[in-house]
Design a protein around this motif. Structure first.
Motif, PDB file in Angstrom:
ATOM      1  N   GLU A   1      69.753 -22.124  14.841  1.00 53.55           N
ATOM      2  CA  GLU A   1      70.712 -21.144  15.357  1.00 53.55           C
ATOM      3  C   GLU A   1      70.077 -19.790  15.669  1.00 53.55           C
ATOM      4  N   SER A   2      68.813 -19.640  15.363  1.00 51.96           N
ATOM      5  CA  SER A   2      68.128 -18.381  15.635  1.00 51.96           C
ATOM      6  C   SER A   2      68.219 -18.056  17.128  1.00 51.96           C
ATOM      7  N   PRO A   3      68.568 -16.803  17.478  1.00 58.03           N
ATOM      8  CA  PRO A   3      68.658 -16.437  18.894  1.00 58.03           C
ATOM      9  C   PRO A   3      67.295 -16.355  19.585  1.00 58.03           C
ATOM     10  N   VAL A   4      66.209 -16.365  18.806  1.00 52.84           N
ATOM     11  CA  VAL A   4      64.863 -16.291  19.376  1.00 52.84           C
ATOM     12  C   VAL A   4      63.995 -17.366  18.739  1.00 52.84           C
ATOM     13  N   GLY A   5      63.285 -18.103  19.555  1.00 52.07           N
ATOM     14  CA  GLY A   5      62.341 -19.084  19.051  1.00 52.07           C
ATOM     15  C   GLY A   5      62.985 -20.373  18.606  1.00 52.07           C
ATOM     16  N   CYS A   6      62.146 -21.313  18.219  1.00 53.45           N
ATOM     17  CA  CYS A   6      62.575 -22.625  17.744  1.00 53.45           C
ATOM     18  C   CYS A   6      62.228 -22.745  16.265  1.00 53.45           C
ATOM     19  N   LYS A   7      63.071 -23.419  15.526  1.00 49.89           N
ATOM     20  CA  LYS A   7      62.858 -23.596  14.091  1.00 49.89           C
ATOM     21  C   LYS A   7      61.434 -24.085  13.831  1.00 49.89           C
ATOM     22  N   GLY A   8      60.773 -23.429  12.881  1.00 50.08           N
ATOM     23  CA  GLY A   8      59.413 -23.784  12.505  1.00 50.08           C
ATOM     24  C   GLY A   8      58.327 -22.967  13.190  1.00 50.08           C
ATOM     25  N   GLU A   9      58.666 -22.218  14.218  1.00 52.74           N
ATOM     26  CA  GLU A   9      57.669 -21.408  14.924  1.00 52.74           C
ATOM     27  C   GLU A   9      57.375 -20.115  14.183  1.00 52.74           C
ATOM     28  N   LYS A  10      56.138 -19.662  14.297  1.00 52.21           N
ATOM     29  CA  LYS A  10      55.755 -18.308  13.888  1.00 52.21           C
ATOM     30  C   LYS A  10      55.633 -17.527  15.184  1.00 52.21           C
ATOM     31  N   THR A  11      56.332 -16.408  15.266  1.00 51.09           N
ATOM     32  CA  THR A  11      56.518 -15.701  16.536  1.00 51.09           C
ATOM     33  C   THR A  11      56.178 -14.223  16.403  1.00 51.09           C
ATOM     34  N   ARG A  12      55.610 -13.663  17.479  1.00 50.73           N
ATOM     35  CA  ARG A  12      55.345 -12.218  17.556  1.00 50.73           C
ATOM     36  C   ARG A  12      56.289 -11.628  18.591  1.00 50.73           C
ATOM     37  N   ALA A  13      56.824 -10.435  18.289  1.00 50.75           N
ATOM     38  CA  ALA A  13      57.682  -9.747  19.249  1.00 50.75           C
ATOM     39  C   ALA A  13      57.424  -8.252  19.193  1.00 50.75           C
ATOM     40  N   PHE A  14      57.357  -7.647  20.369  1.00 49.41           N
ATOM     41  CA  PHE A  14      57.313  -6.191  20.499  1.00 49.41           C
ATOM     42  C   PHE A  14      58.728  -5.753  20.837  1.00 49.41           C
ATOM     43  N   LEU A  15      59.272  -4.789  20.073  1.00 49.68           N
ATOM     44  CA  LEU A  15      60.692  -4.479  20.152  1.00 49.68           C
ATOM     45  C   LEU A  15      60.976  -2.979  20.224  1.00 49.68           C
ATOM     46  N   SER A  16      62.100  -2.658  20.842  1.00 46.65           N
ATOM     47  CA  SER A  16      62.648  -1.303  20.795  1.00 46.65           C
ATOM     48  C   SER A  16      63.327  -1.136  19.431  1.00 46.65           C
TER      49      SER A  16
END
Length: 103
Positions: A50-65
């Protein structure tokens, strides 16, 4: 240093040599890092489908405001993600919360 390679290519080679996993999401030299409203960089684990970003099990990097970071904190509170690392971003420079960090 090979003058025919970009910084991104050199970073990718160093990542492979170190054995570190490639992160989903933004690349470390993503243009988003240098956007005027970017204030945060996070590395997070996606915990749910249900995460709005990425797929379950992924390690993710994001640059954010600031707004994006507040949304990420809300998704962590809802247990969709687990933030593993945070850095403040100023003019493309990263200032990690902790000197010792595991990406």
């Amino acid at each position: 240093m090979d003058k025919n390679k970009t910084i991104g290519e050199l970073l990718e080679e160093a990542r492979k040599k170190s054995g570190a996993a490639k992160l989903a999401g933004h690349d470390i030299m993503d243009l988003e890092r240098f956007a005027p409203d970017t204030r945060h960089m996070i590395v997070f684990d996606v915990l749910t489908h249900e995460s709005p970003v990425g797929c379950k099990g992924e390690k993710t990097r994001a640059f954010l405001s600031d707004l994006g970071y507040n949304r990420a904190l809300e998704n962590e509170r809802l247990e969709h993600i687990k933030i593993r690392n945070h850095a403040k971003v100023r003019a493309g420079n990263l200032y990690y919360d902790h000197k010792e960090h595991d990406l």
